[in-house]
Design a protein around this motif. Structure first.
Motif, PDB file in Angstrom:
ATOM      1  N   HIS A 127      24.327 -19.694  55.538  1.00 12.17           N
ATOM      2  CA  HIS A 127      24.933 -20.388  56.665  1.00 12.17           C
ATOM      3  C   HIS A 127      25.930 -19.496  57.407  1.00 12.17           C
ATOM      4  O   HIS A 127      26.048 -19.593  58.644  1.00 12.17           O
ATOM      5  CB  HIS A 127      25.601 -21.670  56.184  1.00 12.17           C
ATOM      6  CG  HIS A 127      24.668 -22.611  55.500  1.00 12.17           C
ATOM      7  ND1 HIS A 127      23.416 -22.901  55.995  1.00 12.17           N
ATOM      8  CD2 HIS A 127      24.783 -23.320  54.336  1.00 12.17           C
ATOM      9  CE1 HIS A 127      22.801 -23.751  55.190  1.00 12.17           C
ATOM     10  NE2 HIS A 127      23.613 -24.017  54.177  1.00 12.17           N
ATOM     11  N   VAL A 128      26.637 -18.651  56.702  1.00  8.64           N
ATOM     12  CA  VAL A 128      27.551 -17.722  57.373  1.00  8.64           C
ATOM     13  C   VAL A 128      26.790 -16.855  58.363  1.00  8.64           C
ATOM     14  O   VAL A 128      27.201 -16.672  59.523  1.00  8.64           O
ATOM     15  CB  VAL A 128      28.283 -16.842  56.342  1.00  8.64           C
ATOM     16  CG1 VAL A 128      29.088 -15.746  57.055  1.00  8.64           C
ATOM     17  CG2 VAL A 128      29.212 -17.681  55.472  1.00  8.64           C
ATOM     18  N   LEU A 129      25.654 -16.318  57.917  1.00 11.79           N
ATOM     19  CA  LEU A 129      24.874 -15.440  58.797  1.00 11.79           C
ATOM     20  C   LEU A 129      24.228 -16.222  59.939  1.00 11.79           C
ATOM     21  O   LEU A 129      24.133 -15.733  61.071  1.00 11.79           O
ATOM     22  CB  LEU A 129      23.825 -14.692  57.982  1.00 11.79           C
ATOM     23  CG  LEU A 129      24.380 -13.737  56.913  1.00 11.79           C
ATOM     24  CD1 LEU A 129      23.247 -13.041  56.176  1.00 11.79           C
ATOM     25  CD2 LEU A 129      25.320 -12.713  57.525  1.00 11.79           C
ATOM     26  N   GLY A 130      23.793 -17.460  59.646  1.00 12.76           N
ATOM     27  CA  GLY A 130      23.225 -18.286  60.704  1.00 12.76           C
ATOM     28  C   GLY A 130      24.248 -18.599  61.782  1.00 12.76           C
ATOM     29  O   GLY A 130      23.945 -18.551  62.988  1.00 12.76           O
ATOM     30  N   LEU A 131      25.468 -18.901  61.382  1.00 13.68           N
ATOM     31  CA  LEU A 131      26.534 -19.181  62.342  1.00 13.68           C
ATOM     32  C   LEU A 131      26.962 -17.916  63.081  1.00 13.68           C
ATOM     33  O   LEU A 131      27.279 -17.961  64.273  1.00 13.68           O
ATOM     34  CB  LEU A 131      27.728 -19.807  61.622  1.00 13.68           C
ATOM     35  CG  LEU A 131      27.497 -21.233  61.123  1.00 13.68           C
ATOM     36  CD1 LEU A 131      28.573 -21.633  60.126  1.00 13.68           C
ATOM     37  CD2 LEU A 131      27.455 -22.224  62.292  1.00 13.68           C
ATOM     38  N   ARG A 132      26.948 -16.789  62.373  1.00 12.84           N
ATOM     39  CA  ARG A 132      27.303 -15.526  63.028  1.00 12.84           C
ATOM     40  C   ARG A 132      26.353 -15.233  64.183  1.00 12.84           C
ATOM     41  O   ARG A 132      26.776 -14.830  65.271  1.00 12.84           O
ATOM     42  CB  ARG A 132      27.257 -14.381  62.017  1.00 12.84           C
ATOM     43  CG  ARG A 132      27.672 -13.029  62.588  1.00 12.84           C
ATOM     44  CD  ARG A 132      27.300 -11.902  61.663  1.00 12.84           C
ATOM     45  NE  ARG A 132      25.847 -11.784  61.524  1.00 12.84           N
ATOM     46  CZ  ARG A 132      25.253 -10.899  60.732  1.00 12.84           C
ATOM     47  NH1 ARG A 132      25.979 -10.093  59.976  1.00 12.84           N
ATOM     48  NH2 ARG A 132      23.941 -10.852  60.670  1.00 12.84           N
ATOM     49  N   ASP A 133      25.073 -15.452  63.946  1.00 11.94           N
ATOM     50  CA  ASP A 133      24.086 -15.180  64.997  1.00 11.94           C
ATOM     51  C   ASP A 133      24.227 -16.169  66.158  1.00 11.94           C
ATOM     52  O   ASP A 133      24.042 -15.803  67.322  1.00 11.94           O
ATOM     53  CB  ASP A 133      22.672 -15.251  64.419  1.00 11.94           C
ATOM     54  CG  ASP A 133      22.387 -14.113  63.447  1.00 11.94           C
ATOM     55  OD1 ASP A 133      23.126 -13.107  63.479  1.00 11.94           O
ATOM     56  OD2 ASP A 133      21.436 -14.249  62.652  1.00 11.94           O
ATOM     57  N   ALA A 134      24.555 -17.432  65.829  1.00 12.23           N
ATOM     58  CA  ALA A 134      24.652 -18.448  66.877  1.00 12.23           C
ATOM     59  C   ALA A 134      25.912 -18.290  67.719  1.00 12.23           C
ATOM     60  O   ALA A 134      25.930 -18.650  68.897  1.00 12.23           O
ATOM     61  CB  ALA A 134      24.622 -19.839  66.251  1.00 12.23           C
ATOM     62  N   VAL A 135      26.977 -17.753  67.114  1.00 16.29           N
ATOM     63  CA  VAL A 135      28.253 -17.546  67.812  1.00 16.29           C
ATOM     64  C   VAL A 135      28.524 -16.039  67.814  1.00 16.29           C
ATOM     65  O   VAL A 135      29.535 -15.577  67.281  1.00 16.29           O
ATOM     66  CB  VAL A 135      29.397 -18.334  67.141  1.00 16.29           C
ATOM     67  CG1 VAL A 135      30.618 -18.411  68.063  1.00 16.29           C
ATOM     68  CG2 VAL A 135      28.955 -19.742  66.777  1.00 16.29           C
ATOM     69  N   SER A 136      27.612 -15.302  68.395  1.00 17.72           N
ATOM     70  CA  SER A 136      27.611 -13.846  68.247  1.00 17.72           C
ATOM     71  C   SER A 136      28.815 -13.166  68.866  1.00 17.72           C
ATOM     72  O   SER A 136      29.184 -12.059  68.470  1.00 17.72           O
ATOM     73  CB  SER A 136      26.324 -13.267  68.855  1.00 17.72           C
ATOM     74  OG  SER A 136      26.212 -13.631  70.220  1.00 17.72           O
ATOM     75  N   GLY A 137      29.469 -13.812  69.816  1.00 18.44           N
ATOM     76  CA  GLY A 137      30.602 -13.164  70.457  1.00 18.44           C
ATOM     77  C   GLY A 137      31.926 -13.374  69.763  1.00 18.44           C
ATOM     78  O   GLY A 137      32.947 -12.821  70.190  1.00 18.44           O
ATOM     79  N   ALA A 138      31.935 -14.144  68.691  1.00 18.27           N
ATOM     80  CA  ALA A 138      33.201 -14.487  68.042  1.00 18.27           C
ATOM     81  C   ALA A 138      33.437 -13.641  66.791  1.00 18.27           C
ATOM     82  O   ALA A 138      32.510 -13.331  66.047  1.00 18.27           O
ATOM     83  CB  ALA A 138      33.215 -15.963  67.664  1.00 18.27           C
ATOM     84  N   GLU A 139      34.684 -13.310  66.557  1.00 22.00           N
ATOM     85  CA  GLU A 139      35.072 -12.688  65.292  1.00 22.00           C
ATOM     86  C   GLU A 139      35.058 -13.763  64.213  1.00 22.00           C
ATOM     87  O   GLU A 139      35.547 -14.877  64.424  1.00 22.00           O
ATOM     88  CB  GLU A 139      36.477 -12.099  65.407  1.00 22.00           C
ATOM     89  CG  GLU A 139      37.018 -11.539  64.106  1.00 22.00           C
ATOM     90  CD  GLU A 139      38.491 -11.187  64.164  1.00 22.00           C
ATOM     91  OE1 GLU A 139      39.023 -10.739  63.139  1.00 22.00           O
ATOM     92  OE2 GLU A 139      39.113 -11.400  65.233  1.00 22.00           O
ATOM     93  N   GLN A 140      34.501 -13.423  63.051  1.00 23.57           N
ATOM     94  CA  GLN A 140      34.497 -14.356  61.924  1.00 23.57           C
ATOM     95  C   GLN A 140      35.528 -13.917  60.890  1.00 23.57           C
ATOM     96  O   GLN A 140      35.578 -12.748  60.511  1.00 23.57           O
ATOM     97  CB  GLN A 140      33.118 -14.426  61.267  1.00 23.57           C
ATOM     98  CG  GLN A 140      32.130 -15.305  62.004  1.00 23.57           C
ATOM     99  CD  GLN A 140      30.871 -15.545  61.188  1.00 23.57           C
ATOM    100  OE1 GLN A 140      30.526 -14.778  60.318  1.00 23.57           O
ATOM    101  NE2 GLN A 140      30.171 -16.622  61.493  1.00 23.57           N
ATOM    102  N   THR A 141      36.349 -14.857  60.449  1.00 26.36           N
ATOM    103  CA  THR A 141      37.314 -14.602  59.393  1.00 26.36           C
ATOM    104  C   THR A 141      37.175 -15.702  58.338  1.00 26.36           C
ATOM    105  O   THR A 141      36.388 -16.636  58.494  1.00 26.36           O
ATOM    106  CB  THR A 141      38.755 -14.598  59.938  1.00 26.36           C
ATOM    107  OG1 THR A 141      39.053 -15.898  60.471  1.00 26.36           O
ATOM    108  CG2 THR A 141      38.915 -13.555  61.034  1.00 26.36           C
ATOM    109  N   LEU A 142      37.959 -15.596  57.286  1.00 26.13           N
ATOM    110  CA  LEU A 142      37.942 -16.604  56.231  1.00 26.13           C
ATOM    111  C   LEU A 142      38.932 -17.727  56.541  1.00 26.13           C
ATOM    112  O   LEU A 142      40.052 -17.474  57.009  1.00 26.13           O
ATOM    113  CB  LEU A 142      38.287 -15.977  54.880  1.00 26.13           C
ATOM    114  CG  LEU A 142      37.249 -15.004  54.307  1.00 26.13           C
ATOM    115  CD1 LEU A 142      37.775 -14.355  53.038  1.00 26.13           C
ATOM    116  CD2 LEU A 142      35.933 -15.723  54.040  1.00 26.13           C
ATOM    117  N   ALA A 143      38.518 -18.949  56.243  1.00 25.28           N
ATOM    118  CA  ALA A 143      39.387 -20.104  56.451  1.00 25.28           C
ATOM    119  C   ALA A 143      40.380 -20.298  55.313  1.00 25.28           C
ATOM    120  O   ALA A 143      41.371 -21.018  55.468  1.00 25.28           O
ATOM    121  CB  ALA A 143      38.544 -21.369  56.623  1.00 25.28           C
ATOM    122  N   GLY A 144      40.119 -19.672  54.175  1.00 24.51           N
ATOM    123  CA  GLY A 144      40.985 -19.861  53.015  1.00 24.51           C
ATOM    124  C   GLY A 144      42.458 -19.639  53.288  1.00 24.51           C
ATOM    125  O   GLY A 144      43.300 -20.473  52.908  1.00 24.51           O
TER     126      GLY A 144
END
Length: 382
Positions: A127-144
């Protein structure tokens, strides 16, 4: 196709709405446009239901902006498991999808053009990779790092649940003489303890450690077919969740008849002093590493520093292990409402080990232990 029932007691709607509001504010403070929260303890904290993580995407979208509505995106076939959640009352929109839809695009559509999104630490890579591809322009970080700040200090309802869990596991330790004796295997004793954990108020046993003799020198030993012998020192570390989702965790050390090793009494006395001193040192403003040092310094001064091979404690709540961690290098000041274990141990490889563990709460002016069973080495009939 079947799933275990998701229905469990949940906080009231006002509590959940307040938690969501705090999560939105925390995301904004962290310069994060949205949190994407996967099934698990963070989801349960925010909406009262943990859900389950499968191949189909379920995620709670928590936007930082007050102008956007939090959205729970989940497969339609999973929706009945969330039927008891007062979504309207807590201000969450429900969006379901069916096989053939693109749930990642559905999430992206609700995010707009974010610059930064934070995903759950435990979200599946699928799911992380699926969301990365769908929101390709956004930086991904951890929510923890955002969510753990919300969860470290427990509210009144959480403390009530943790007290209930502590009392339940204390009742199991009080019955240890029913099962722990020579001639039985660790596994046989563990099976009886597992049944008692449920009988005394837990939904299930999350872990049962019965470490007899040399196995007690392995802090994360489970159970084995080793037959308990007269004179064995036995470490019993047990816990599990109650219906509200909050966990117990308590360790006591027993002897089956008089200990056969001559050094047990003196060594155990050091451990007992260290654990007691660390508990008494807990108060607001003291750092996590200072509590670790209290226990560690006493054990080291007695010559057993090399035999204390783990941190002094860990936070506990909806997870058995969570922030704050009571460990060297953690300069986090303690605050009222923080809940964690104090569990120093001394382990003699190949011979025996011992550990004493209580869950404690930081109060406004000190500490409240949630486990009250005696700390002395309990000698049971062989």
């Amino acid at each position: 196709m079947s799933r275990r029932s998701l229905h469990t007691p949940a906080p009231d709607a006002s509590t959940l709405r307040a938690r969501l509001d705090r999560a939105r504010a925390a995301a904004a403070d962290a310069a994060t446009d949205a949190l994407l929260v996967a099934p698990g303890s963070d989801l349960r904290y925010l909406i009262g239901q943990a859900g389950g993580s499968f191949e189909r995407l379920t995620t709670l979208v928590v936007p930082a902006s007050d102008e956007a509505v939090p959205t729970l995106v989940l497969p339609k076939l999973e929706a009945p498991g969330y039927a008891d959640i007062p979504l309207d009352e807590i201000g969450v929109e429900l969006v379901t999808w069916v096989d053939g839809d693109d749930p990642y695009r559905m999430v992206a559509d609700r995010l707009g053009r974010p610059g930064r999104v934070a995903v759950s630490d435990t979200m599946a890579a699928l799911h992380v990779l699926g969301l990365r591809d769908a929101v390709s322009g956004a930086e991904q970080t951890l929510a923890g790092p955002v969510l753990r700040e919300l969860r470290m200090c427990k509210d009144a309802a959480e403390l009530t649940a943790l007290r209930k869990a502590g009392e339940a596991i204390d009742r199991v330790h009080a019955r240890m003489g029913e099962w722990l004796r020579s001639g039985r295997t660790e596994a046989e004793v563990g099976a009886d303890i597992t049944e008692a954990i449920v009988a005394e108020g837990h939904t299930h046993a999350d872990f049962v450690i019965v470490g007899s003799g040399p196995n007690g020198a392995s802090p994360h030993h489970d159970v084995s077919d080793r037959v308990i012998q007269p004179g064995d020192v036995v470490v019993v570390d047990i816990g599990g969740p109650i219906a509200e989702g909050y966990n117990s965790d308590c360790t006591r050390t027993y002897a089956v008849g008089e200990p056969r090793d001559a050094d047990v009494a003196d060594t155990y006395a050091v451990l007992q002093r260290a654990q007691d001193a660390a508990v008494r040192a807990v108060r607001p403003g003291v750092t996590a590493q200072e509590i670790d040092a209290v226990a560690r310094d006493l054990i080291t001064e007695a010559g057993f520093g090399a035999n204390f091979i783990h941190r002094t404690g860990h936070g506990i709540g909806l997870d058995v292990h969570e922030e704050p961690y009571i460990v060297a290098g953690n300069d986090l000041p303690l605050e009222p409402g923080m809940v964690f274990s104090i569990e120093p141990g001394i382990y003699h490889a190949g011979r025996w080990g011992a550990r004493i563990e209580d869950i404690v709460v930081v109060t406004a002016d000190g500490v409240e232990p949630l486990n009250t069973r005696p700390h002395e080495l309990v000698v049971l009939p062989a």
